[in-house]
Scaffold this active site. Structure first.
Site, PDB file in Angstrom:
ATOM      1  N   ARG A   1       0.806  -1.230   0.000  1.00  0.00           N
ATOM      2  CA  ARG A   1       0.000   0.000   0.000  1.00  0.00           C
ATOM      3  C   ARG A   1       0.836   1.277   0.000  1.00  0.00           C
ATOM      4  NH1 ARG A   1      -3.867  -1.548   4.870  1.00  0.00           N
ATOM      5  NH2 ARG A   1      -1.815  -2.212   5.557  1.00  0.00           N
TER       6      ARG A   1
ATOM      7  N   LYS B   1       1.616 -20.075   4.049  1.00  0.00           N
ATOM      8  CA  LYS B   1       0.972 -20.621   5.229  1.00  0.00           C
ATOM      9  C   LYS B   1       0.967 -19.542   6.320  1.00  0.00           C
ATOM     10  CE  LYS B   1       3.070 -21.213   8.508  1.00  0.00           C
ATOM     11  NZ  LYS B   1       3.989 -20.535   9.502  1.00  0.00           N
TER      12      LYS B   1
ATOM     13  N   HIS C   1       7.299 -23.968   3.543  1.00  0.00           N
ATOM     14  CA  HIS C   1       8.697 -23.914   3.090  1.00  0.00           C
ATOM     15  C   HIS C   1       9.524 -25.092   3.621  1.00  0.00           C
ATOM     16  CE1 HIS C   1       9.421 -21.808   6.943  1.00  0.00           C
ATOM     17  NE2 HIS C   1      10.688 -22.143   6.805  1.00  0.00           N
TER      18      HIS C   1
ATOM     19  N   LYS D   1      13.024 -27.791   1.966  1.00  0.00           N
ATOM     20  CA  LYS D   1      14.344 -27.965   2.589  1.00  0.00           C
ATOM     21  C   LYS D   1      15.012 -29.224   2.022  1.00  0.00           C
ATOM     22  CE  LYS D   1      13.245 -25.551   6.890  1.00  0.00           C
ATOM     23  NZ  LYS D   1      14.192 -24.447   7.060  1.00  0.00           N
TER      24      LYS D   1
ATOM     25  N   GLU E   1      13.530 -23.618  18.078  1.00  0.00           N
ATOM     26  CA  GLU E   1      14.113 -22.352  17.618  1.00  0.00           C
ATOM     27  C   GLU E   1      14.664 -21.587  18.807  1.00  0.00           C
ATOM     28  OE1 GLU E   1      11.790 -20.456  14.193  1.00  0.00           O
ATOM     29  OE2 GLU E   1      10.234 -21.091  15.579  1.00  0.00           O
TER      30      GLU E   1
ATOM     31  N   ASP F   1       0.931 -21.927  14.069  1.00  0.00           N
ATOM     32  CA  ASP F   1       2.061 -21.404  13.299  1.00  0.00           C
ATOM     33  C   ASP F   1       2.978 -22.522  12.796  1.00  0.00           C
ATOM     34  OD1 ASP F   1       3.707 -19.195  12.335  1.00  0.00           O
ATOM     35  OD2 ASP F   1       5.139 -19.743  13.901  1.00  0.00           O
TER      36      ASP F   1
ATOM     37  N   HIS G   1       4.100 -27.191   9.272  1.00  0.00           N
ATOM     38  CA  HIS G   1       5.425 -27.800   9.129  1.00  0.00           C
ATOM     39  C   HIS G   1       5.519 -29.183   9.790  1.00  0.00           C
ATOM     40  CE1 HIS G   1       6.411 -23.908   7.649  1.00  0.00           C
ATOM     41  NE2 HIS G   1       6.713 -23.332   8.802  1.00  0.00           N
TER      42      HIS G   1
ATOM     43  N   LYS H   1       9.649 -21.758  20.643  1.00  0.00           N
ATOM     44  CA  LYS H   1      10.543 -20.614  20.437  1.00  0.00           C
ATOM     45  C   LYS H   1      11.362 -20.429  21.703  1.00  0.00           C
ATOM     46  CE  LYS H   1       8.103 -18.274  16.784  1.00  0.00           C
ATOM     47  NZ  LYS H   1       8.914 -18.718  15.651  1.00  0.00           N
TER      48      LYS H   1
HETATM   49  P1  NDP Z   1       4.115  -8.340   7.270  1.00  0.00           P
HETATM   50  O1  NDP Z   1       3.059  -7.792   8.170  1.00  0.00           O
HETATM   51  O2  NDP Z   1       5.527  -8.079   7.574  1.00  0.00           O
HETATM   52  O3  NDP Z   1       3.857  -7.795   5.796  1.00  0.00           O
HETATM   53  C1  NDP Z   1       2.581  -7.725   5.233  1.00  0.00           C
HETATM   54  C2  NDP Z   1       2.686  -7.069   3.872  1.00  0.00           C
HETATM   55  O4  NDP Z   1       1.370  -6.957   3.342  1.00  0.00           O
HETATM   56  C3  NDP Z   1       3.263  -5.660   3.902  1.00  0.00           C
HETATM   57  O5  NDP Z   1       4.029  -5.458   2.738  1.00  0.00           O
HETATM   58  C4  NDP Z   1       2.027  -4.785   3.857  1.00  0.00           C
HETATM   59  O6  NDP Z   1       2.378  -3.544   3.325  1.00  0.00           O
HETATM   60  C5  NDP Z   1       1.138  -5.616   2.935  1.00  0.00           C
HETATM   61  N1  NDP Z   1      -0.281  -5.319   3.087  1.00  0.00           N
HETATM   62  C6  NDP Z   1      -1.024  -5.407   4.218  1.00  0.00           C
HETATM   63  N2  NDP Z   1      -2.295  -5.056   3.956  1.00  0.00           N
HETATM   64  C7  NDP Z   1      -2.356  -4.769   2.625  1.00  0.00           C
HETATM   65  C8  NDP Z   1      -3.375  -4.353   1.744  1.00  0.00           C
HETATM   66  N3  NDP Z   1      -4.639  -4.143   2.156  1.00  0.00           N
HETATM   67  N4  NDP Z   1      -3.069  -4.162   0.449  1.00  0.00           N
HETATM   68  C9  NDP Z   1      -1.817  -4.350  -0.009  1.00  0.00           C
HETATM   69  N5  NDP Z   1      -0.796  -4.753   0.781  1.00  0.00           N
HETATM   70  C10 NDP Z   1      -1.058  -4.942   2.070  1.00  0.00           C
HETATM   71  O7  NDP Z   1       3.803  -9.901   7.125  1.00  0.00           O
HETATM   72  P2  NDP Z   1       4.832 -11.068   6.743  1.00  0.00           P
HETATM   73  O8  NDP Z   1       5.637 -10.635   5.593  1.00  0.00           O
HETATM   74  O9  NDP Z   1       5.514 -11.538   7.957  1.00  0.00           O
HETATM   75  O10 NDP Z   1       3.833 -12.231   6.338  1.00  0.00           O
HETATM   76  C11 NDP Z   1       3.129 -12.265   5.114  1.00  0.00           C
HETATM   77  C12 NDP Z   1       2.468 -13.628   4.962  1.00  0.00           C
HETATM   78  O11 NDP Z   1       3.465 -14.623   4.947  1.00  0.00           O
HETATM   79  C13 NDP Z   1       1.540 -13.986   6.103  1.00  0.00           C
HETATM   80  O12 NDP Z   1       0.492 -14.777   5.611  1.00  0.00           O
HETATM   81  C14 NDP Z   1       2.435 -14.814   7.015  1.00  0.00           C
HETATM   82  O13 NDP Z   1       1.711 -15.673   7.834  1.00  0.00           O
HETATM   83  C15 NDP Z   1       3.249 -15.559   5.995  1.00  0.00           C
HETATM   84  N6  NDP Z   1       4.542 -16.047   6.483  1.00  0.00           N
HETATM   85  C16 NDP Z   1       5.503 -15.179   6.901  1.00  0.00           C
HETATM   86  C17 NDP Z   1       6.737 -15.639   7.320  1.00  0.00           C
HETATM   87  C18 NDP Z   1       7.826 -14.704   7.739  1.00  0.00           C
HETATM   88  O14 NDP Z   1       8.950 -15.194   8.002  1.00  0.00           O
HETATM   89  N7  NDP Z   1       7.580 -13.416   7.841  1.00  0.00           N
HETATM   90  C19 NDP Z   1       7.046 -17.092   7.321  1.00  0.00           C
HETATM   91  C20 NDP Z   1       5.971 -17.917   6.856  1.00  0.00           C
HETATM   92  C21 NDP Z   1       4.780 -17.392   6.453  1.00  0.00           C
HETATM   93  P3  NDP Z   1       1.522  -2.203   3.594  1.00  0.00           P
HETATM   94  O15 NDP Z   1       1.040  -2.282   4.994  1.00  0.00           O
HETATM   95  O16 NDP Z   1       2.465  -1.112   3.305  1.00  0.00           O
HETATM   96  O17 NDP Z   1       0.459  -2.263   2.596  1.00  0.00           O
HETATM   97  C1  BG6 Z   2       7.544 -19.969   9.843  1.00  0.00           C
HETATM   98  C2  BG6 Z   2       6.934 -19.574  11.151  1.00  0.00           C
HETATM   99  O1  BG6 Z   2       6.616 -20.645   9.046  1.00  0.00           O
HETATM  100  O2  BG6 Z   2       8.660 -20.833  10.089  1.00  0.00           O
HETATM  101  C3  BG6 Z   2       7.957 -18.906  12.044  1.00  0.00           C
HETATM  102  O3  BG6 Z   2       5.861 -18.678  10.895  1.00  0.00           O
HETATM  103  C4  BG6 Z   2       9.180 -19.790  12.217  1.00  0.00           C
HETATM  104  O4  BG6 Z   2       7.392 -18.615  13.319  1.00  0.00           O
HETATM  105  C5  BG6 Z   2       9.690 -20.234  10.853  1.00  0.00           C
HETATM  106  O5  BG6 Z   2      10.169 -19.051  12.895  1.00  0.00           O
HETATM  107  C6  BG6 Z   2      10.796 -21.265  11.010  1.00  0.00           C
HETATM  108  O6  BG6 Z   2      11.375 -21.527   9.769  1.00  0.00           O
HETATM  109  P1  BG6 Z   2      12.884 -22.034   9.657  1.00  0.00           P
HETATM  110  O7  BG6 Z   2      13.053 -22.312   8.223  1.00  0.00           O
HETATM  111  O8  BG6 Z   2      13.739 -20.905  10.171  1.00  0.00           O
HETATM  112  O9  BG6 Z   2      12.975 -23.234  10.537  1.00  0.00           O
END
Ligand code: NDP
Ligand code: BG6
Length: 486
Positions: free
Chosen positions: A50, A149, A179, A183, A217, A236, A241, A339
């Site tokens: 956004r 996920k 993911h 692995k 972790e 989570d 996983h 964790k």
């Molecule tokens: P974040 O909260 O860090 O990022 C969310 C992203 O979505 C931001 O770029 C945000 O940008 C965007 N966003 C939110 N609302 C909107 C909207 N209405 N329109 C457009 N863009 C939007 O989340 P994560 O990156 O951590 O996680 C994303 C997904 O990946 C989730 O489903 C999470 O469960 C999954 N996931 C994440 C992992 C991780 O390591 N982070 C690991 C495994 C899964 P902005 O607010 O600027 O729009």
């Molecule tokens: C993500 C979970 O799917 O896997 C996190 O949302 C977790 O909470 C991560 O830390 C672990 O992944 P990895 O590859 O570092 O074991």
């Protein structure tokens, strides 16, 4: 290495491109594949979120994560070239959101290329974003969608997501990422089981005493605490996983390693999981939450302090599951994840049965049961623990030693990390490493029952100090069965 064959040119739209996942995993993964020459120059990366910013600003943001000042000049130069593939469009994907015309313009001319939509977004937006992709005519014949996920937060929300995504994309173009399936050692598990004759005859209740799956972790909830607090360790980690790992250990041999034979066998395992009851959850599932402690010599705060609020969300789960089928009758699968534990360690341990009769006198040592240890991370490898004779004179003395396959020592080449491999698999259209909709729903059905039992007030939340192996109740779970965690 097969993975180094370039893929076809593609356009990838990363929704949520400013978020933790995109910045921390996806863009670095694409960068690494590009550095290895796998991504053709005609490919494009369209980042979307956004925030209003120019493509140049987005590239600078990403460079600061992927190739920050201070990294070797070569990497920074390589990133500068890679960054030419990247565009940025401000899009709000919620219902009635803006920016879709600009996205359409950014994708113009790429209709004949493979098109990927990667949803690095909160799962509540998966339905709306698919609706908007359809409404704005962005889905081409070769479009694929990637869902992160957790898919939903329970069975019903997962089914609703599957339904809404399925209205726009056929099942064979939906890539649900877990993911862990990308692995190296997890992929190797299938080869270990099904390309060796050695294990299969023993791989059942006759040969195996129990299985342990641990994903420990040292990190805390950290920057993702606000998401994590709505999920907890069961949603989570276990729902996806750990259950996926369990499926790969427990499934019947598939007819091939193609997507559907593998996914169908995994689904059968999930459906054969013995349903839990309130009573069994109280007895067989341990929830914990970390308090402050010390990890690798550094003091770390407790979960509530990190979150800034009191919470009853679990950061640790240990449980005993059973698979109700002929192969696994009576064999417990102990799953554990947490964790802020003592060490980062992900392992699958298959404990074989004790030999039926001792052939050496008891004072020469008792044989230990064979144990297969599949180490996912760190130090990937496979170890088979065997009994041998202690070398030298002085008669027979037993010794328990590893037959050790360390990946680092055996294979000198580097291999791509999970996200790199999975992204390239999406471009190739290889669904074998991704979850089918029915698998995700079956995993939620079982997980929901555990959550329902907790919500009925049957669950304690045991504290554990950061830097330990979790609450002592987790050890008792196995002790009660005359076993221990390895
Ligand atoms: P974040 O909260 O860090 O990022 C969310 C992203 O979505 C931001 O770029 C945000 O940008 C965007 N966003 C939110 N609302 C909107 C909207 N209405 N329109 C457009 N863009 C939007 O989340 P994560 O990156 O951590 O996680 C994303 C997904 O990946 C989730 O489903 C999470 O469960 C999954 N996931 C994440 C992992 C991780 O390591 N982070 C690991 C495994 C899964 P902005 O607010 O600027 O729009
Ligand atoms: C993500 C979970 O799917 O896997 C996190 O949302 C977790 O909470 C991560 O830390 C672990 O992944 P990895 O590859 O570092 O074991």
């Amino acid at each position: 290495m097969a993975e180094l064959v370039p893929v076809q040119p593609f356009d990838i739209v990363i929704f949520g491109a400013t978020g933790d996942l995109a910045q921390g995993k996806l863009l670095p993964a694409l960068f690494h594949r590009w550095c290895d020459g796998q991504i053709p120059a005609e490919s494009r990366i369209v980042a979307a979120a956004r925030d209003a910013m120019s493509a140049e600003e987005f590239r600078a943001l990403t460079a600061a994560r992927v190739a920050p000042d201070g990294t070797v000049a070569e990497r920074r130069e390589a990133f500068a070239k890679f960054a030419r593939l990247i565009d940025y469009v401000a899009v709000d994907v919620s219902d009635g959101g803006s920016g879709w015309g600009e996205l359409e313009a950014a994708l113009a001319g790429g209709e004949s290329k493979i098109r990927l939509f990667y949803l690095a977004l909160p799962p509540s937006l998966y339905g709306p974003v698919c609706g908007a992709i359809a409404k704005h005519g962005l889905r081409t014949a070769s479009s694929r969608i990637v869902l992160e996920k957790p898919i939903g937060h329970d069975f019903h929300s997962a089914r609703e997501i599957n339904r809404r995504v399925g209205e726009v994309f056929p099942e064979d173009s939906i890539f649900r990422i877990d993911h862990y399936l990308g692995k190296e050692t997890v992929q190797n598990l299938l080869i270990l089981r099904f390309a060796n004759f050695l294990f299969e005859p023993l791989w059942n209740a006759n040969g195996i005493d129990h299985v342990q799956i641990t994903v420990a972790e040292t990190v805390g909830a950290g920057r993702r605490a606000s998401y994590y607090d709505t999920a907890g360790a069961l949603r989570d980690m276990v729902q996806n996983h750990l259950l996926q790992l369990m499926c790969l250990v427990a499934m019947e041999p598939p007819s091939s390693l193609d997507a559907d034979p593998v996914r169908t066998e995994k689904l059968k395992v999930l459906r054969a999981l013995k349903p839990v009851t309130q009573e069994s959850v109280a007895r067989s599932v341990v929830r914990g939450q970390y308090r402050g402690g010390v990890i690798e010599g550094e003091p770390v705060p407790g979960y509530s302090e990190e979150l800034g609020a009191k919470s009853r969300t679990e950061t640790f789960v240990a449980l005993r599951a059973e698979i109700g089928n002929w192969r696994w009758a009576g064999v417990p699968f102990y799953l554990r994840t947490g964790k802020r534990m003592a060490e980062r360690r992900s392992e699958i341990i298959v404990q074989f049965k004790q030999v039926p009769h001792d052939v050496v006198a008891a004072d020469h040592g008792r044989p230990h049961p064979n144990r297969l240890v599949i180490r996912l991370q760190p130090d990937e490898g496979v170890k088979l623990m065997l009994m041998t004779k202690d070398p030298g004179p002085g008669g027979v003395r037993l010794r328990y030693v590893p037959l050790n396959l360390s990946f680092a020592e055996t294979f000198t080449k580097d291999y791509p990390d999970a996200y790199e491999r999975l992204l390239m698999a999406v471009v190739r259209g290889n669904l074998a490493l991704f979850m089918r909709g029915d698998e995700v729903e079956a995993a939620w059905r079982w997980t929901d029952r555990v959550i329902a039992a907790w919500q009925d007030g049957q669950s304690e939340l045991y504290p554990y100090a950061a830097g330990t192996d979790g609450p002592t109740q987790a050890a008792l779970l196995l002790e009660r069965d005359g076993r221990e965690w390895f």
